[in-house]
Scaffold this active site. Structure first.
Site, PDB file in Angstrom:
ATOM      1  N   GLY A   1      19.185 -30.934 -18.990  1.00 30.41           N
ATOM      2  CA  GLY A   1      19.169 -32.357 -19.300  1.00 30.41           C
ATOM      3  C   GLY A   1      17.930 -32.716 -20.067  1.00 30.41           C
TER       4      GLY A   1
ATOM      5  CG  ASP B   1      17.452 -44.544 -14.370  1.00 28.51           C
ATOM      6  OD1 ASP B   1      18.374 -45.245 -14.840  1.00 28.51           O
ATOM      7  OD2 ASP B   1      17.021 -43.531 -14.944  1.00 28.51           O
TER       8      ASP B   1
ATOM      9  N   GLY C   1      15.515 -36.259 -21.437  1.00 30.36           N
ATOM     10  CA  GLY C   1      15.262 -37.687 -21.475  1.00 30.36           C
ATOM     11  C   GLY C   1      14.112 -38.005 -22.399  1.00 30.36           C
ATOM     12  CB  ALA C   2      12.497 -41.212 -23.191  1.00 24.21           C
ATOM     13  CB  THR C   3       9.125 -39.134 -20.178  1.00 27.12           C
ATOM     14  OG1 THR C   3       9.998 -39.107 -19.045  1.00 27.12           O
ATOM     15  CG2 THR C   3       8.954 -40.564 -20.664  1.00 27.12           C
ATOM     16  CB  ALA C   4      10.693 -34.903 -18.527  1.00 32.21           C
TER      17      ALA C   4
ATOM     18  CE  LYS D   1      11.996 -35.576 -15.095  1.00 33.94           C
ATOM     19  NZ  LYS D   1      12.390 -36.729 -14.237  1.00 33.94           N
TER      20      LYS D   1
ATOM     21  CB  VAL E   1      15.886 -30.876 -16.424  1.00 27.81           C
ATOM     22  CG1 VAL E   1      16.083 -30.051 -15.157  1.00 27.81           C
ATOM     23  CG2 VAL E   1      15.248 -32.224 -16.084  1.00 27.81           C
TER      24      VAL E   1
END
Length: 612
Positions: free
Chosen positions: A17, A135, A19-22, A39, A24
C-alpha cells in the site's frame, strides 16, 4: 531492488500500500524468514511536527487487541527514516476484497457478519483506551486468513488517530465530534461492505463534486442511508433501505438498517453515540440465524433471534417476516414434523443452513407468484473503440455475471427446496390418510358390533341418556363408505403427484444451467484479463487493436447468451415448477376436508367407546 533495516529485508516491488506520507511493503525477518509488514515513512512525513510523526508509534504501542494490527518494533533505515515493523495480513485490505468482481454487490452474509464483529470489537478497544481513529475506511481494515480459511479483520493506519484528553473522555459519554466522525465512517464502511458501493454519490463522484457531497452529508433526511445524484445539478434520490442486489437476507437487513440510519445521521444531536452503536451491533452479533423456507410462498427467510428466546418468540418473529399467523404455522425438518413447545428455547432448535432449512407450512391459503430475486442491470457495451472504456466495462460486467451466477444457483436451490418440501408434505398427507382409513375400518367394525343383536339390550339401557350418540353413530355409519371413498380418491391423487414430483426431481438433477453460466463467466473473465493488459499497454498496434475488437464482439455474444440462458432456461424452468406447486397446493383444501373427517372419526371413536 531491495531495502533493509538491521533485522528486516524487503523488495521494493513487494508493495502492499502507498499513501501521502508512507509506503507499506511485505518484508521478512533476516534470521527466521517470518513475514511482516513494514511501513516506511517518506520525506513528506518528516515535514510534519515531531509529535505528529511519533503519534502512530505511541498509539500502536498502547493498543493490544486481536482486531488491531500489532506493532512488533520500530527500526530505522541507514537514512534514519523510521520503519514500523507490523503484523502481516495475508488477505490484503477489505477494500481490495470489495474491488474483486465477485464482490461488486457486497460481501456474502457470513463474511459481512465477520467484518461487523471484528470492526466493532476493534473500535470498542479504541474507545476503552480513549483513542479516536479518524480515518476508518475499507483500505485501513486488513484481512488475515487463518488455516481454516476464516477471516479476521484488523484496524490499521493510526497516522491520523489521536488520544482524547480526560475532559474529552468525559464528554464522549454524550458524544464528541471526534467520535461522530468515527461512527459516520463506520456507517459508510458497513454500507460499502454490504452493497459494494458507497452510500452517498454526487454526480461525477465525491471527489469531483465536493459541494454536492457536502450538501448530501449535511442535508440528508432523517432515516435515509443512501443518496445518489444521477444527473448534473439534478435531484438527490434518497434511499431508506439496502438495495435488492445486496446479498444480505431480509432478516439481517431489518437489524442493520436502523444502525446505519443512526450513525449516518446528519444532525449531530440525533446521531447515535458509541454506546448505542455498540449495544445495537452486539445485539445483532449475539443473535443466531434460523434458516426457514416458506413452502407455499416459495420464499427463503433468515430469522435472527437470540438463543435464549423461547419458541413462542420465534413463532412471532416468523409471523412478522412471513405474514403467516402463529396459529397457521406448521414446521417440518428433514421431512418430518417438528413439534415445538412454546417454552422451549431457540437454542434447542435443530441446526439449519440455507440448503437445509426448516420448512414452513401454512394452514392458510398462500400465493407464490413472486420471484426471489431481481435480474441484475447490465450496462450498455461501449460502441466505440476505447481501451480504457472497454476495460472499465469488462470489469463491471464481470461483477454483473457473478451476480447472475449467484441467482442461478439460488434458483436451483429453491427448486430443490420446493420439490423436497412438497414431497415431505405429500408423504405427511399420505400418513394422515392411512391413519384415517385405519380409524374408519375400526369404527366400522365397532359400529357393526354395536348395532348387533347381542348389544340391543345394552343400547336400550342407554337410550334415555345417550340417544343423541346413537343417532349420530347411525348417521356416521351410513357415511363411512363415502368418507373412505373420498380418502382413497385423495390417496390416488397423491400417488400421481408423487410420480410427477419424481420426474421433476430427475429433471433438476440433470439441469446444467449453473455449469453453463459458470463457463460463460470464465470466458468473460478471460476477455477482461485481456483488456486489462491492453489498458496497461495503452496505445495498441494495428493487429492488437483488431484482436481487441474481435474480443469485443465475443464479449457481446457471451452477454446475449447469458441473458438468454437466464431468462429462457433458468427463469422458465423455475416458473414452470411454481405453476406445478400451485396445482399441488390445491390439495390443501382437500386435506382440510380430510382433516375434518379424521377429527370426526376420532370423536365417533370416543362415542362408540362410551357405547361399548
Amino acid at each position: 531492488m531491495t531495502a533493509s533495516t538491521a533485522n528486516y529485508l524487503w523488495s521494493l516491488t513487494d508493495i502492499l500500500g502507498q499513501g501521502a506520507t508512507a509506503s507499506v511493503y511485505k518484508a521478512r525477518n533476516k534470521r527466521t524468514g517470518e513475514l511482516v509488514a513494514v511501513k516506511v515513512f517518506n520525506v513528506v512525513s518528516y515535514n510534519r511536527p515531531h509529535e505528529v510523526q511519533m503519534r502512530e508509534f505511541e498509539m500502536l504501542r498502547k493498543l493490544n487487541h486481536g482486531n488491531i494490527v500489532k506493532l512488533f518494533t520500530v527500526e530505522e533505515l541507514p537514512t534514519k527514516q523510521k520503519v514500523l515493523v507490523m503484523e502481516y495480513c495475508s488477505g490484503g485490505s477489505l477494500l481490495s476484497l470489495l474491488e474483486e468482481p465477485e464482490n461488486a454487490f457486497g460481501l456474502a452474509e457470513t463474511e459481512f457478519l465477520t467484518v461487523l464483529q471484528c470492526v466493532v470489537q476493534g473500535m470498542n478497544h479504541l474507545r476503552e483506551n480513549g483513542v479516536v481513529h479518524r480515518d476508518i475506511k475499507p483500505g485501513n481494515i486488513m484481512r488475515q486468513v487463518g488455516e481454516d480459511g476464516k477471516s479476521v479483520y484488523k484496524l490499521t493506519d493510526f497516522g491520523a488517530a489521536r488520544e482524547l484528553e480526560d475532559d474529552e473522555k468525559f464528554m464522549s459519554i454524550y458524544g464528541t465530534e471526534e467520535y461522530c466522525v468515527d461512527l459516520w465512517s463506520i456507517g459508510v464502511t458497513f454500507y460499502h461492505t454490504a452493497t459494494g458501493s458507497l452510500p452517498f454519490t454526487p454526480y461525477g463522484g465525491p471527489r469531483r463534486n465536493k459541494p454536492t457531497m457536502f450538501k448530501i452529508t449535511t442535508e440528508k433526511p432523517m432515516g435515509a442511508i443512501a443518496g445518489i445524484q444521477r444527473v448534473e445539478d439534478g435531484p438527490i434520490e434518497w434511499s431508506y433501505h439496502l438495495p435488492h442486489s445486496c446479498q444480505l437476507s431480509q432478516g439481517l437487513r431489518v437489524q442493520l438498517v436502523p444502525i446505519l440510519a443512526g450513525v449516518l445521521e446528519a444532525d449531530q444531536e440525533r446521531c447515535w453515540g458509541f454506546d448505542q452503536f455498540f449495544t445495537a451491533t452486539t445485539d445483532i452479533l449475539q443473535r443466531q440465524p434460523v434458516h426457514l423456507y416458506c413452502l407455499q410462498q416459495a420464499m427463503a427467510h433468515s430469522i435472527y433471534i437470540h438463543r435464549h428466546n423461547t419458541v413462542s418468540v420465534f413463532h412471532e418473529e416468523v409471523a412478522s417476516q412471513t405474514g403467516i399467523g402463529v396459529q397457521q404455522q406448521h414446521l417440518l425438518y428433514l421431512g418430518h414434523d417438528l413439534p415445538l413447545e412454546g417454552n422451549m428455547k431457540v437454542v434447542n432448535l435443530p441446526s439449519t443452513k440455507p440448503s437445509r432449512p426448516l420448512i414452513l407450512l401454512s394452514f392458510a391459503p398462500e400465493s407464490n407468484t413472486s420471484l426471489p430475486f431481481r435480474e441484475p442491470e447490465t450496462p450498455v457495451i461501449p460502441s466505440r473503440f476505447d481501451v480504457l472504456a472497454d476495460y472499465n466495462f469488462s470489469k463491471v460486467i464481470v461483477g454483473v455475471v457473478h451476480q447472475y451466477v449467484r441467482i442461478v444457483k439460488l434458483l436451483h436451490t429453491h427448486r430443490e427446496l420446493l420439490l423436497q418440501g412438497y414431497y415431505s408434505y405429500m408423504m405427511r398427507l399420505r400418513r394422515d390418510c392411512g391413519e384415517a382409513m385405519h380409524s374408519i375400518a375400526n369404527i366400522t367394525i365397532r359400529l357393526q358390533s354395536c348395532f348387533g343383536v347381542e348389544h340391543r339390550i345394552r343400547i336400550v339401557l342407554y337410550v334415555s341418556r345417550k340417544l343423541h350418540v346413537i343417532v349420530v353413530s347411525v348417521q356416521v355409519h351410513q357415511h363411512l363408505p363415502v368418507y373412505s371413498g373420498g380418502i382413497q380418491e385423495f390417496q390416488d391423487r397423491l400417488d400421481h403427484l408423487l410420480i410427477e414430483q419424481a420426474k421433476l426431481t430427475e429433471t433438476l438433477s440433470n439441469d446444467k444451467s449453473c455449469q453453463k453460466m459458470e463457463m460463460l463467466l470464465k470466458k468473460i473473465m478471460t476477455i477482461h484479463q485481456h483488456y486489462r493488459k491492453d489498458r496497461m499497454t495503452g496505445k495498441l498496434a494495428y493487429n492488437d487493436e483488431q484482436i481487441h475488437k474481435f474480443e469485443k464482439i465475443h464479449l457481446s455474444s457471451h452477454i446475449k447468451r447469458m441473458k438468454s440462458l437466464f431468462r429462457e432456461d433458468c427463469i422458465q424452468r423455475y416458473k414452470e415448477l411454481l405453476a406445478s406447486t400451485r396445482t399441488w397446493s390445491r390439495s390443501e383444501t382437500t386435506w382440510f376436508i380430510i382433516t375434518i373427517i379424521i377429527i370426526t372419526v376420532v370423536v365417533i371413536v370416543g362415542f362408540v367407546d362410551i357405547l361399548w
